[in-house]
Write a protein that holds these residues in place. Structure first.
Motif: not given
Length: 112
Positions: A53-55, A47-50
């Motif tokens: 990635r979104h940021d 979730a942190g990586l997602d």
């Protein structure tokens, strides 16, 4: 003479198997607990990586600067040394833009 019975006691055998089954059940429970904790940790990391990635996908990028034009040294009279980079002298003729007053301004000349 006393006869000895070498046959195993059925209660003791049953007790041993029960002990093994209980241990296997406890091991299975610990495996589930550890794997659930590991999966939860991995889900948090994903979730942190997602989010990262979104940021990065929506991050405002700085404006791209246009490439600077190639520097062309000013041309002086033949045999003169080249002018330093970024320093240009343009000859002005009498009556040129330096001698004409700007609108509403007078030219004040000091005596030599």
């Amino acid at each position: 003479m006393t006869a000895t019975n070498d046959a195993p006691d059925p209660l003791t055998t049953q007790g041993r198997w029960q002990h093994i089954e209980d241990r296997l059940t406890a091991i299975e429970r610990r495996i589930r607990e550890h794997s659930s904790a590991a999966i939860a940790t991995i889900d948090t990391c994903l979730a942190g990586l997602d989010a990262l990635r979104h940021d990065l996908a929506h991050w405002p990028r700085p404006p791209q600067a246009a490439p600077a034009p190639p520097a062309v040294p000013p041309q002086g009279p033949p045999g003169s040394p080249p002018a330093p980079a970024g320093h240009h002298h343009t000859p002005t003729a009498p009556g040129g833009p330096q001698d004409s007053p700007a609108q509403g301004q007078a030219i004040v000349r000091e005596p030599a």
